[in-house]
Motif scaffolding. Structure first.
Motif, PDB file in Angstrom:
ATOM      1  N   SER A 195       1.108  -1.355  -0.503  1.00  0.00           N
ATOM      2  CA  SER A 195       0.046  -0.465  -0.181  1.00  0.00           C
ATOM      3  C   SER A 195       0.518   0.934  -0.211  1.00  0.00           C
ATOM      4  O   SER A 195      -0.062   2.513  -0.614  1.00  0.00           O
ATOM      5  CB  SER A 195      -0.966  -0.391   1.366  1.00  0.00           C
ATOM      6  OG  SER A 195      -0.179  -0.371   2.475  1.00  0.00           O
ATOM      7  N   LEU A 196       1.902   1.266   0.326  1.00  0.00           N
ATOM      8  CA  LEU A 196       2.841   2.576   0.822  1.00  0.00           C
ATOM      9  C   LEU A 196       2.923   3.514   1.584  1.00  0.00           C
ATOM     10  O   LEU A 196       3.196   3.839   1.301  1.00  0.00           O
ATOM     11  CB  LEU A 196       3.085   3.107  -1.171  1.00  0.00           C
ATOM     12  CG  LEU A 196       3.465   2.189  -1.760  1.00  0.00           C
ATOM     13  CD1 LEU A 196       3.431   3.195  -3.245  1.00  0.00           C
ATOM     14  CD2 LEU A 196       4.814   1.337  -1.649  1.00  0.00           C
ATOM     15  N   ARG A 197       1.385   2.598   2.617  1.00  0.00           N
ATOM     16  CA  ARG A 197       1.970   4.287   3.823  1.00  0.00           C
ATOM     17  C   ARG A 197       2.524   3.696   4.556  1.00  0.00           C
ATOM     18  O   ARG A 197       4.003   2.814   4.927  1.00  0.00           O
ATOM     19  CB  ARG A 197       0.294   3.244   4.639  1.00  0.00           C
ATOM     20  CG  ARG A 197      -0.008   2.219   5.202  1.00  0.00           C
ATOM     21  CD  ARG A 197      -1.135   1.998   5.798  1.00  0.00           C
ATOM     22  NE  ARG A 197      -1.314   0.848   6.401  1.00  0.00           N
ATOM     23  CZ  ARG A 197      -0.957   0.177   7.334  1.00  0.00           C
ATOM     24  NH1 ARG A 197      -0.209   1.528   8.083  1.00  0.00           N
ATOM     25  NH2 ARG A 197      -1.349  -0.469   7.787  1.00  0.00           N
ATOM     26  N   ILE A 198       2.902   4.497   5.340  1.00  0.00           N
ATOM     27  CA  ILE A 198       4.249   5.018   6.037  1.00  0.00           C
ATOM     28  C   ILE A 198       3.821   4.380   7.221  1.00  0.00           C
ATOM     29  O   ILE A 198       2.228   4.070   8.400  1.00  0.00           O
ATOM     30  CB  ILE A 198       4.325   6.267   6.590  1.00  0.00           C
ATOM     31  CG1 ILE A 198       4.462   7.448   5.414  1.00  0.00           C
ATOM     32  CG2 ILE A 198       5.547   6.761   7.576  1.00  0.00           C
ATOM     33  CD1 ILE A 198       4.980   8.404   5.379  1.00  0.00           C
ATOM     34  N   LEU A 199       4.630   3.209   8.304  1.00  0.00           N
ATOM     35  CA  LEU A 199       4.619   2.468   9.431  1.00  0.00           C
ATOM     36  C   LEU A 199       5.680   3.434  10.495  1.00  0.00           C
ATOM     37  O   LEU A 199       4.877   3.361  11.536  1.00  0.00           O
ATOM     38  CB  LEU A 199       4.944   0.862   9.403  1.00  0.00           C
ATOM     39  CG  LEU A 199       4.474   0.952   7.720  1.00  0.00           C
ATOM     40  CD1 LEU A 199       4.522  -0.667   7.407  1.00  0.00           C
ATOM     41  CD2 LEU A 199       2.824  -0.298   7.846  1.00  0.00           C
ATOM     42  N   TRP A 200       7.079   3.397  10.272  1.00  0.00           N
ATOM     43  CA  TRP A 200       7.460   4.430  11.519  1.00  0.00           C
ATOM     44  C   TRP A 200       8.171   5.033  10.450  1.00  0.00           C
ATOM     45  O   TRP A 200       8.273   5.114   9.655  1.00  0.00           O
ATOM     46  CB  TRP A 200       7.556   3.211  11.741  1.00  0.00           C
ATOM     47  CG  TRP A 200       8.473   3.238  12.984  1.00  0.00           C
ATOM     48  CD1 TRP A 200       8.794   3.970  14.170  1.00  0.00           C
ATOM     49  CD2 TRP A 200      10.400   3.645  13.033  1.00  0.00           C
ATOM     50  NE1 TRP A 200       9.540   3.278  15.134  1.00  0.00           N
ATOM     51  CE2 TRP A 200      10.743   4.370  14.632  1.00  0.00           C
ATOM     52  CE3 TRP A 200      11.131   3.575  11.628  1.00  0.00           C
ATOM     53  CZ2 TRP A 200      12.154   4.104  14.622  1.00  0.00           C
ATOM     54  CZ3 TRP A 200      12.706   3.951  12.649  1.00  0.00           C
ATOM     55  CH2 TRP A 200      13.167   3.953  13.224  1.00  0.00           C
TER      56      TRP A 200
ATOM     57  N   VAL B  34       6.265   6.264  -6.892  1.00  0.00           N
ATOM     58  CA  VAL B  34       5.803   4.582  -7.005  1.00  0.00           C
ATOM     59  C   VAL B  34       7.043   3.631  -7.890  1.00  0.00           C
ATOM     60  O   VAL B  34       7.442   2.794  -7.328  1.00  0.00           O
ATOM     61  CB  VAL B  34       4.168   5.118  -7.986  1.00  0.00           C
ATOM     62  CG1 VAL B  34       4.410   3.211  -6.964  1.00  0.00           C
ATOM     63  CG2 VAL B  34       3.274   5.292  -6.572  1.00  0.00           C
ATOM     64  N   ALA B  35       7.320   4.745  -8.770  1.00  0.00           N
ATOM     65  CA  ALA B  35       7.858   3.633  -9.676  1.00  0.00           C
ATOM     66  C   ALA B  35       9.587   2.952  -9.041  1.00  0.00           C
ATOM     67  O   ALA B  35      10.368   1.758  -9.396  1.00  0.00           O
ATOM     68  CB  ALA B  35       8.009   4.025 -11.071  1.00  0.00           C
TER      69      ALA B  35
END
Length: 502
Positions: A26-31, A68-69
């Motif tokens: 998803s490319l969302r930020i985790l940390w 994204v690429a």
């Protein structure tokens, strides 16, 4: 001493580089570490809630598709590095040297982005083309003139510069009606221009084409709004000379049309080569078998087993010729097609038919993994097919070289973050001597006397469809060309949100 997991986390917090950890899919930020929070001016919970376009520069060189690429390249090949310009919470933009690395965690794989801010004294000046374009944009928005209109759109007052844009002196333009000064575009009518006096907060933007001497004309950008000063509402028309901008738009339109012509011209050329070259083999084989049949029929005791075998071989070769002609017909039938929804795997499969014909001739094995998902996108499928054929043919030219030991072309289609990525991999000489970002720009051509024009056209086609072409080394030998294209759902989202949405 064996460091614990807490010790490793502390080391990351002490790093001079900012660190962001993204979920792989998803490319969302985790940390994020403390340094990342400092430079972005967000807390970790705030960073988790952000979309990437909230954190990236509005500069068109840092588009969502490119970001994204870049991350997709790291997900595929383990690591990817590039310069990226980010945006802090206070609106400050900063250029960075960023490396994305695929990291295996216990719960799954994630992408770690290490960010080093590039100081001003490290930054290289922009290319002359970029600087020239930027200066033209600044200059086109700097000089402006002002007209004050009455309720009938007649000029009450005018700045000397504004009057000059219409070919008048400031005193001569008074009383002239706006409709007589030029021709509006974008479907703006006189009634719409008058509506702005009814609603004090209304404003309208349009263009005026102003005729000059000797059948010349000038384009002006106009903004008509109501300005209220001390209880009085004034109809203020701000005008700017945008002739250079319009000419640039016309040049760009002509270039797009030329690109379409060249792409379709190349497609027709490809089909002509297929028909001229690949039909020759089955037709020549058919002729040989028919000649043999004729000889055997003239013998006193014809061998019917041999005759049947010859007839079957003629039928087989003619069926092959028929398949080649049918495929060429299907391909050519789409050459004049306009943008429409299409299946990317189906387009790739059609293109690989012609790739395999060339590969078989050169002794190259084509390994294709297109997956099972129905990846839909919108655009011109024939142009995307041209890009695929061109990239594959370039790879085959490398593979067929005598010094290339592995005579295989590997093709894989994957979906990642709303993008479909087609990787085309060879084990040829590689392109380490040339910067990857210059390959598609025509800086490299492996062919003798090659101009690289095929790669230039391919890059333009990919960009028109919101995609990119990325070249990376294939370790230990060869090159990977990755064509990334936004799927239909992402294209629709981009149409609704004109800002970058990396």
């Amino acid at each position: 001493m064996q460091p614990s997991s807490d010790d490793l986390l502390t080391m990351a917090q002490y790093s001079q580089n900012a660190i962001l950890v993204h979920e792989k899919d998803s490319l969302r930020i985790l940390w994020a570490n403390d340094q990342a929070c400092r430079i972005f001016q967000y807390s970790v919970p705030e960073l988790r809630s952000l979309k990437a376009h909230h954190m990236s520069s509005q500069d068109e060189r840092y588009r969502r598709e490119d970001g994204v690429a870049w991350l997709h390249s790291a997900a595929l090949y383990g690591s990817s590095r590039r310069q990226w310009k980010y945006l802090a919470a206070d609106g400050t933009e900063f250029l960075t040297d960023s490396t994305a690395t695929l990291v295996p965690f216990q719960a799954g794989e994630a992408l770690m982005v290490e960010i080093r801010v590039i100081e001003e004294d490290e930054q290289r000046p922009d290319s002359p083309e970029w600087v020239s374009t930027s200066l033209e944009r600044i200059m086109s928005h700097t000089a402006s003139g002002v007209l004050v209109l009455d309720t009938d759109n007649r000029v009450e007052r005018a700045s000397p510069y504004a009057a000059g844009l219409f070919g008048y002196a400031a005193s001569e333009i008074i009383g002239e009606e706006l409709g007589n000064l030029g021709t509006t575009d974008l479907g703006v009518s006189e009634e719409q221009l008058r509506e702005t006096i009814v609603q004090p907060e209304r404003q309208i933007n349009f263009r005026l084409k102003v005729d000059g001497e000797n059948r010349t004309f000038r384009w002006l950008s106009c903004n008509l709004e109501n300005v209220r000063i001390e209880g009085t509402t004034y109809r203020v028309l701000t005008v700017r000379d945008i002739q250079d901008r319009v000419e640039a738009e016309q040049r760009e339109k002509a270039q797009r049309e030329q690109l379409q012509y060249l792409s379709r011209y190349n497609a027709m050329g490809d089909m002509a080569m297929v028909l001229a070259h690949d039909l020759g083999q089955p037709l020549a084989a058919s002729l040989n078998f028919l000649s043999g049949l004729k000889t055997r029929l003239n013998t006193p005791t014809p061998n019917f087993t041999q005759l049947n075998y010859g007839i079957e071989m003629v039928e087989k070769q003619l069926r092959r010729a028929s398949e080649i002609v049918a495929s060429a017909k299907r391909y050519v039938r789409r050459i004049e097609s306009t943008a429409a929804e299409f299946s990317l795997p189906a387009t790739i499969a059609e293109s690989l038919y012609f790739v395999r014909l060339r590969a078989e001739e050169e002794g190259v094995v084509v390994n294709a993994d297109l997956g099972t998902e129905e990846l839909m996108m919108e655009g011109e499928s024939v142009l995307i097919g041209q890009v695929i054929i061109n990239l594959c043919m370039n790879a085959i030219d490398e593979i067929k070289r005598p010094d290339t030991l592995v005579k295989e072309l590997d093709i894989k289609l994957t979906e990642f973050g709303g993008l479909a990525s087609l990787s085309i991999t060879d084990q040829g000489r590689g392109m380490d001597a040339v910067p990857a970002e210059q390959l598609a720009a025509g800086a490299f051509s492996s062919k003798k006397d090659g101009s690289g024009i095929g790669l230039i056209i391919s890059e333009h086609i990919a960009q028109r469809h919101g995609g990119t072409i990325l070249f990376t080394p294939n370790k230990p030998r060869g090159t990977i060309a990755t064509l990334s294209l936004p799927l239909k759902s992402v294209q629709n989202a981009q149409a609704e949100n004109t800002g970058p949405v990396m």
